[in-house]
Design an enzyme around this catalytic site. Structure first.
Site, PDB file in Angstrom:
ATOM      1  N   HIS A  77       0.834  -1.204   0.000  1.00 22.89           N
ATOM      2  CA  HIS A  77       0.000   0.000   0.000  1.00 22.89           C
ATOM      3  C   HIS A  77       0.869   1.255   0.000  1.00 22.89           C
ATOM      4  CE1 HIS A  77      -3.351  -2.618   1.993  1.00 22.89           C
ATOM      5  NE2 HIS A  77      -3.085  -2.975   0.754  1.00 22.89           N
ATOM      6  N   HIS A 234      -9.578  -2.041  -4.709  1.00 21.88           N
ATOM      7  CA  HIS A 234      -8.422  -2.368  -3.875  1.00 21.88           C
ATOM      8  C   HIS A 234      -7.473  -3.326  -4.595  1.00 21.88           C
ATOM      9  CE1 HIS A 234      -6.012  -2.505  -0.306  1.00 21.88           C
ATOM     10  NE2 HIS A 234      -5.827  -3.785  -0.578  1.00 21.88           N
ATOM     11  N   ASP A 238      -3.512  -2.714  -4.996  1.00 24.46           N
ATOM     12  CA  ASP A 238      -2.462  -3.702  -4.726  1.00 24.46           C
ATOM     13  C   ASP A 238      -1.582  -3.926  -5.965  1.00 24.46           C
ATOM     14  OD1 ASP A 238      -3.024  -4.273  -2.075  1.00 24.46           O
ATOM     15  OD2 ASP A 238      -4.302  -6.004  -2.545  1.00 24.46           O
ATOM     16  N   HIS A 261      -1.212 -10.981  -5.112  1.00 24.17           N
ATOM     17  CA  HIS A 261       0.198 -10.631  -4.907  1.00 24.17           C
ATOM     18  C   HIS A 261       1.153 -11.604  -5.595  1.00 24.17           C
ATOM     19  CE1 HIS A 261      -0.958  -7.461  -2.271  1.00 24.17           C
ATOM     20  NE2 HIS A 261      -1.488  -8.273  -1.371  1.00 24.17           N
TER      21      HIS A 261
HETATM   22 ZN   LIG Z   1      -3.920  -4.569  -0.263  1.00 21.11          ZN
END
Ligand SMILES: [Zn+2]
Length: 304
Positions: A77, A234, A238, A261
């Site tokens: 973030h 969001h 990311d 991720h």
């Molecule tokens: Zn995040």
């Protein structure tokens, strides 16, 4: 277009998502070509390390890097806020193993950066300009980049949950759209998953203060959602943070489906390694209409 850094030090502290303990962070201005460097200040013999997709050692729940011999988790973030606002150079000192989760979005960090101010440095910014498509698949998830004059993201998510099934969002990522459309979107989790994490002693710092939690009946947070499609926003936040580890602003259109991720990091590595698919370019003033100076006024963000 010149490289940038922040005008003055930024200090903040807060609870770490994993450890649940209080952690302090200092972000300092840095010289051109420094990039974003991290340093653990709570351990002996630590040194500052420039981030890259290859410094990533974990993508479980958050993106964590190896900083010398020590980990720093949940950097995405903060990285996303720096990239979103076009900050190329900074030193980040941390007195613990993770970046505080704050409110689960990058909004507090964006506000601190805007408050400190962003200044231009004496060296040109280099952009990674994509000339040919690069794609990475991971089971039923995929992510690709195609040429574009701007940095664009199209993201699709599809969860097997009545409240959160299909969401799709397109953003032409500029500092303005980042602040208005992306930065406020919080991280999220499903109630049963959050409870099993707690049972395993993980996500100790996680609460309704820093994550949207989705139960069977709906969102458990009393304040509700910040956007109807906060979840996909969001995921874009990311992705911006994870891809920023390549160290260059991107000219290209990323299209992602159900990426997270792990795949974001695989893609960042694939992108860097596909040297025949991109060139590093400097941009002339004729393109500077995409960059404006950001000023934070008491009533919110205004543009000048
Ligand atoms: Zn995040």
């Amino acid at each position: 277009m010149k490289q940038t850094t922040i005008k003055k030090d930024i200090l903040f502290e807060g609870v770490g998502l994993h450890t649940g303990s209080n952690i302090k962070v200092k972000i300092s201005p840095a010289f051109p070509d420094t990039g974003i460097r991290f340093m653990r200040v709570d351990v002996k013999n630590s040194e500052s390390v420039a981030v890259s997709p290859y410094s990533v050692i974990t993508t479980q729940l958050a993106t964590g890097i190896k900083c010398g011999d020590f980990p720093i988790s949940t950097i995405e973030h903060l990285m996303s806020a720096l990239y979103g606002l076009g900050v190329d150079n900074a030193l980040i000192e941390v007195d613990g193993p993770e970046i505080p989760i704050l409110d689960g979005s990058s909004k507090p960090i964006v506000e601190m950066i805007l408050d400190a101010g962003i200044k231009e440095l004496g060296k040109n910014k280099k952009f990674l300009k994509v000339n040919r498509r690069i794609r990475v698949d991971l089971q039923d998830k995929w992510i690709e980049i195609i040429p574009s004059r701007f940095f664009k993201i199209t993201f699709g998510i599809d969860f097997n949950h009545p409240l959160l099934s299909v969401q799709k969002k397109f953003v032409n990522v500029t500092a303005e759209s980042y602040v208005n459309d992306i930065a406020r979107a919080r991280t999220f989790g499903f109630k049963n998953e959050v409870e099993s994490l707690w049972k395993m002693g993980l996500a100790k710092g996680g609460s309704l203060e820093n994550a949207v939690v989705i139960g069977e009946e709906g969102v458990l947070n009393p304040e509700g959602l910040r956007f109807e499609d906060e979840f996909v926003r969001h995921k874009i936040l990311d992705l911006v943070g994870d891809i920023s580890l390549i160290g260059y602003p991107i000219l290209g259109h990323i299209r992602a489906y159900r990426s997270g991720h792990q795949l974001n990091n695989q893609f960042a590595r694939a992108l860097i390694e596909s040297t025949d698919c991109y060139s590093l370019v400097e941009m002339g003033e004729e393109h500077s209409d995409t960059e404006k100076e950001l000023v934070l006024e008491p009533q919110g963000v205004v543009w000048s």
